[in-house]
Design a protein around this motif. Structure first.
Motif, PDB file in Angstrom:
ATOM      1  N   SER A  20       0.824  -1.194   0.000  1.00  0.00           N
ATOM      2  CA  SER A  20       0.000   0.000   0.000  1.00  0.00           C
ATOM      3  C   SER A  20       0.866   1.255   0.000  1.00  0.00           C
ATOM      4  CB  SER A  20      -0.895  -0.017   1.259  1.00  0.00           C
ATOM      5  OG  SER A  20      -1.614   1.185   1.420  1.00  0.00           O
ATOM      6  N   TYR A  21       0.260   2.365  -0.395  1.00  0.00           N
ATOM      7  CA  TYR A  21       0.876   3.688  -0.271  1.00  0.00           C
ATOM      8  C   TYR A  21      -0.114   4.554   0.486  1.00  0.00           C
ATOM      9  CZ  TYR A  21       2.868   8.234  -1.627  1.00  0.00           C
ATOM     10  OH  TYR A  21       3.405   9.503  -1.616  1.00  0.00           O
ATOM     11  N   TRP A  22       0.365   5.316   1.436  1.00  0.00           N
ATOM     12  CA  TRP A  22      -0.525   6.021   2.362  1.00  0.00           C
ATOM     13  C   TRP A  22      -1.572   6.890   1.678  1.00  0.00           C
ATOM     14  CZ3 TRP A  22      -0.606  11.466   3.128  1.00  0.00           C
ATOM     15  CH2 TRP A  22       0.367  12.182   2.415  1.00  0.00           C
ATOM     16  N   ARG A  23      -1.197   7.573   0.567  1.00  0.00           N
ATOM     17  CA  ARG A  23      -2.115   8.504  -0.077  1.00  0.00           C
ATOM     18  C   ARG A  23      -2.884   7.871  -1.234  1.00  0.00           C
ATOM     19  NH1 ARG A  23      -0.077  14.393  -2.076  1.00  0.00           N
ATOM     20  NH2 ARG A  23       0.600  13.199  -3.890  1.00  0.00           N
ATOM     21  N   SER A  24      -2.616   6.630  -1.557  1.00  0.00           N
ATOM     22  CA  SER A  24      -3.308   5.959  -2.657  1.00  0.00           C
ATOM     23  C   SER A  24      -4.773   5.710  -2.291  1.00  0.00           C
ATOM     24  CB  SER A  24      -2.622   4.624  -2.973  1.00  0.00           C
ATOM     25  OG  SER A  24      -3.479   3.768  -3.691  1.00  0.00           O
ATOM     26  N   SER A  25      -5.683   6.273  -3.081  1.00  0.00           N
ATOM     27  CA  SER A  25      -7.105   6.055  -2.804  1.00  0.00           C
ATOM     28  C   SER A  25      -7.514   4.614  -3.088  1.00  0.00           C
ATOM     29  CB  SER A  25      -7.969   7.027  -3.605  1.00  0.00           C
ATOM     30  OG  SER A  25      -7.792   6.864  -4.993  1.00  0.00           O
ATOM     31  N   GLU A  42      -0.560  -7.569   7.357  1.00  0.00           N
ATOM     32  CA  GLU A  42       0.730  -6.891   7.462  1.00  0.00           C
ATOM     33  C   GLU A  42       0.788  -5.777   6.420  1.00  0.00           C
ATOM     34  OE1 GLU A  42       5.539  -7.710   6.920  1.00  0.00           O
ATOM     35  OE2 GLU A  42       4.105  -9.364   6.759  1.00  0.00           O
ATOM     36  N   TYR A  43       1.140  -4.588   6.850  1.00  0.00           N
ATOM     37  CA  TYR A  43       1.219  -3.420   5.958  1.00  0.00           C
ATOM     38  C   TYR A  43       2.613  -3.351   5.349  1.00  0.00           C
ATOM     39  CZ  TYR A  43       0.433   1.433   4.423  1.00  0.00           C
ATOM     40  OH  TYR A  43       0.273   2.586   3.683  1.00  0.00           O
ATOM     41  N   LYS A  44       2.666  -3.401   4.024  1.00  0.00           N
ATOM     42  CA  LYS A  44       3.932  -3.320   3.296  1.00  0.00           C
ATOM     43  C   LYS A  44       3.925  -2.027   2.480  1.00  0.00           C
ATOM     44  CE  LYS A  44       6.269  -6.726   3.047  1.00  0.00           C
ATOM     45  NZ  LYS A  44       7.396  -7.234   3.883  1.00  0.00           N
ATOM     46  N   ALA A  45       4.682  -1.044   2.931  1.00  0.00           N
ATOM     47  CA  ALA A  45       4.673   0.276   2.293  1.00  0.00           C
ATOM     48  C   ALA A  45       5.433   0.267   0.968  1.00  0.00           C
ATOM     49  CB  ALA A  45       5.284   1.308   3.231  1.00  0.00           C
ATOM     50  N   VAL A  46       4.836   0.922  -0.035  1.00  0.00           N
ATOM     51  CA  VAL A  46       5.465   1.104  -1.345  1.00  0.00           C
ATOM     52  C   VAL A  46       5.450   2.605  -1.641  1.00  0.00           C
ATOM     53  CG1 VAL A  46       5.397   0.547  -3.805  1.00  0.00           C
ATOM     54  CG2 VAL A  46       4.574  -1.136  -2.119  1.00  0.00           C
ATOM     55  N   ASN A  47       6.617   3.223  -1.677  1.00  0.00           N
ATOM     56  CA  ASN A  47       6.700   4.667  -1.879  1.00  0.00           C
ATOM     57  C   ASN A  47       6.600   4.993  -3.368  1.00  0.00           C
ATOM     58  OD1 ASN A  47       7.598   7.414  -2.158  1.00  0.00           O
ATOM     59  ND2 ASN A  47       8.486   7.256  -0.109  1.00  0.00           N
ATOM     60  N   PRO A 224     -15.279   3.985  12.649  1.00  0.00           N
ATOM     61  CA  PRO A 224     -13.908   3.614  13.011  1.00  0.00           C
ATOM     62  C   PRO A 224     -13.134   2.904  11.901  1.00  0.00           C
ATOM     63  CG  PRO A 224     -15.385   3.179  14.839  1.00  0.00           C
ATOM     64  CD  PRO A 224     -16.254   3.558  13.676  1.00  0.00           C
ATOM     65  N   ALA A 225     -13.798   2.013  11.157  1.00  0.00           N
ATOM     66  CA  ALA A 225     -13.100   1.288  10.089  1.00  0.00           C
ATOM     67  C   ALA A 225     -12.601   2.227   9.008  1.00  0.00           C
ATOM     68  CB  ALA A 225     -14.035   0.239   9.473  1.00  0.00           C
ATOM     69  N   PHE A 226     -13.337   3.307   8.763  1.00  0.00           N
ATOM     70  CA  PHE A 226     -12.916   4.320   7.803  1.00  0.00           C
ATOM     71  C   PHE A 226     -11.835   5.205   8.410  1.00  0.00           C
ATOM     72  CE2 PHE A 226     -16.749   2.838   5.971  1.00  0.00           C
ATOM     73  CZ  PHE A 226     -16.823   3.256   4.656  1.00  0.00           C
ATOM     74  N   GLN A 227     -12.027   5.593   9.661  1.00  0.00           N
ATOM     75  CA  GLN A 227     -11.060   6.454  10.338  1.00  0.00           C
ATOM     76  C   GLN A 227      -9.680   5.811  10.390  1.00  0.00           C
ATOM     77  OE1 GLN A 227     -12.825   7.129  14.170  1.00  0.00           O
ATOM     78  NE2 GLN A 227     -14.372   8.549  13.402  1.00  0.00           N
ATOM     79  N   ASP A 228      -9.636   4.523  10.726  1.00  0.00           N
ATOM     80  CA  ASP A 228      -8.354   3.836  10.858  1.00  0.00           C
ATOM     81  C   ASP A 228      -7.653   3.618   9.524  1.00  0.00           C
ATOM     82  OD1 ASP A 228      -8.750   3.730  13.569  1.00  0.00           O
ATOM     83  OD2 ASP A 228      -9.515   1.669  13.574  1.00  0.00           O
ATOM     84  N   ALA A 229      -8.416   3.721   8.434  1.00  0.00           N
ATOM     85  CA  ALA A 229      -7.839   3.550   7.097  1.00  0.00           C
ATOM     86  C   ALA A 229      -7.360   4.863   6.497  1.00  0.00           C
ATOM     87  CB  ALA A 229      -8.856   2.899   6.166  1.00  0.00           C
ATOM     88  N   MET A 230      -7.580   5.968   7.200  1.00  0.00           N
ATOM     89  CA  MET A 230      -7.231   7.291   6.686  1.00  0.00           C
ATOM     90  C   MET A 230      -5.739   7.381   6.348  1.00  0.00           C
ATOM     91  SD  MET A 230      -9.890   9.337   6.603  1.00  0.00           S
ATOM     92  CE  MET A 230     -11.533   9.580   7.311  1.00  0.00           C
ATOM     93  N   PRO A 231      -5.408   8.131   5.303  1.00  0.00           N
ATOM     94  CA  PRO A 231      -3.996   8.256   4.901  1.00  0.00           C
ATOM     95  C   PRO A 231      -3.074   8.686   6.031  1.00  0.00           C
ATOM     96  CG  PRO A 231      -5.416   9.153   3.205  1.00  0.00           C
ATOM     97  CD  PRO A 231      -6.308   8.831   4.361  1.00  0.00           C
ATOM     98  N   GLU A 232      -3.520   9.656   6.827  1.00  0.00           N
ATOM     99  CA  GLU A 232      -2.639  10.182   7.872  1.00  0.00           C
ATOM    100  C   GLU A 232      -2.397   9.201   9.013  1.00  0.00           C
ATOM    101  OE1 GLU A 232      -6.834  11.821   8.735  1.00  0.00           O
ATOM    102  OE2 GLU A 232      -5.567  11.379   7.002  1.00  0.00           O
ATOM    103  N   LYS A 233      -3.136   8.089   9.048  1.00  0.00           N
ATOM    104  CA  LYS A 233      -2.950   7.101  10.100  1.00  0.00           C
ATOM    105  C   LYS A 233      -2.128   5.900   9.647  1.00  0.00           C
ATOM    106  CE  LYS A 233      -6.954   8.258  12.935  1.00  0.00           C
ATOM    107  NZ  LYS A 233      -8.115   7.721  13.684  1.00  0.00           N
ATOM    108  N   GLN A 234      -1.608   5.945   8.424  1.00  0.00           N
ATOM    109  CA  GLN A 234      -0.820   4.823   7.914  1.00  0.00           C
ATOM    110  C   GLN A 234       0.650   4.953   8.328  1.00  0.00           C
ATOM    111  OE1 GLN A 234      -2.898   2.481   6.883  1.00  0.00           O
ATOM    112  NE2 GLN A 234      -4.317   4.152   7.356  1.00  0.00           N
ATOM    113  N   PRO A 238       4.010  10.718   5.681  1.00  0.00           N
ATOM    114  CA  PRO A 238       4.993  11.715   6.115  1.00  0.00           C
ATOM    115  C   PRO A 238       4.362  12.783   7.005  1.00  0.00           C
ATOM    116  CG  PRO A 238       4.273  12.210   3.893  1.00  0.00           C
ATOM    117  CD  PRO A 238       3.589  10.924   4.278  1.00  0.00           C
ATOM    118  N   LEU A 239       3.035  12.731   7.153  1.00  0.00           N
ATOM    119  CA  LEU A 239       2.338  13.790   7.883  1.00  0.00           C
ATOM    120  C   LEU A 239       2.663  13.752   9.382  1.00  0.00           C
ATOM    121  CD1 LEU A 239      -1.194  13.631   6.217  1.00  0.00           C
ATOM    122  CD2 LEU A 239       0.753  15.067   5.632  1.00  0.00           C
TER     123      LEU A 239
END
Length: 243
Positions: A20-25, A42-47, A224-234, A238-239
């Motif tokens: 995933s990428y934090w800002r990817s919709s 498991e969250y695997k970040a891809v920049n 909550p399920a939407f809130q926890d998926a928010m970009p800024e919570k990943q 960088p936020l």
């Protein structure tokens, strides 16, 4: 329920892996679904900004170089729509993502496709980068291009959902697309929430002309399920470090 390296759970215990990428919709949609269904992963970040999606390691998973990618044991699956339908088939009793009613199900697919086919591809990072390199380096022109297609899609969604919306896109339950009545209608809702947020936060869209979508957005922000998926919570946002 994302886990990252360094958490107590061993990687082997987390069968599902989400690239995933934090800002990817598109990744955002899948994160919501996993949260709604209560599935640990498991969250695997891809920049994407650094181009990690074009690395040999990642293109083995998805040759076209897009996120998200879901790995479930031996299965490697890309494209958010395909991933959502897979999760729905494999975990049908974990918060269903599609309504049983055929009419509402069809409207869910239609709304989800407006987002995934007629809006998001025309405002994503790859498209805007291409415009910058091949058409014009003017950021205002790039922004105008994206906002034109977002507005066109939102006008269509307003017309489509106005007769169905309850608390969510197609009623009171969350599905792929939400119909505003009093619960969450998952298929459409999973596509609408990230797209509306992107329009507001990234492209500074004026949402006053879209009352149905604005109302849905307020409802999504309370779940909550939407809130926890928010970009800024990943974990790769960088936020956090910037604040």
């Amino acid at each position: 329920m994302a886990s990252v390296g360094g958490d107590n759970k061993k990687e082997s215990e987390l069968k599902l892996k989400l690239y995933s990428y934090w800002r990817s919709s598109c990744s955002f949609r899948v994160r919501i679904a996993l949260n709604l269904k209560g599935l640990e992963y498991e969250y695997k970040a891809v920049n994407l900004v650094k181009g990690e999606q074009f690395s040999p390691e990642f293109t083995k998973l998805n040759p076209i170089g897009y996120v998200p990618v879901l790995v479930d044991g031996d299965l490697v699956l890309s494209d958010s729509f395909a991933i959502l339908l897979y999760l729905e088939e494999k975990y049908p009793h974990h918060h269903p993502l599609l309504p049983q009613d055929l009419h509402k199900k069809s409207i869910n697919f239609q709304a989800a496709n407006i987002v995934s086919s007629s809006i998001q591809p025309l405002q994503n990072l790859a498209t805007l980068k291409y415009i910058k390199e091949k058409v014009s380096p003017d950021e205002q022109q790039q922004l105008a291009f994206a906002k034109h297609h977002i507005e066109k899609g939102f006008v269509a969604l307003e017309r489509l959902l106005k007769d169905y919306a309850g608390r969510f896109a197609t009623g009171d339950e969350v599905f792929l697309v939400w119909f505003p009545v009093s619960s969450v209608s998952v298929p459409a809702d999973l596509f609408l929430a990230p797209q509306i947020r992107s329009a507001v936060e990234r492209f500074k869209m004026d949402m006053t002309q879209f009352p149905v979508l604005s109302r849905l957005n307020e409802a999504y922000n309370e779940i909550p399920a939407f809130q926890d998926a928010m970009p800024e919570k990943q974990p790769d946002t960088p936020l956090t470090s910037a604040s």
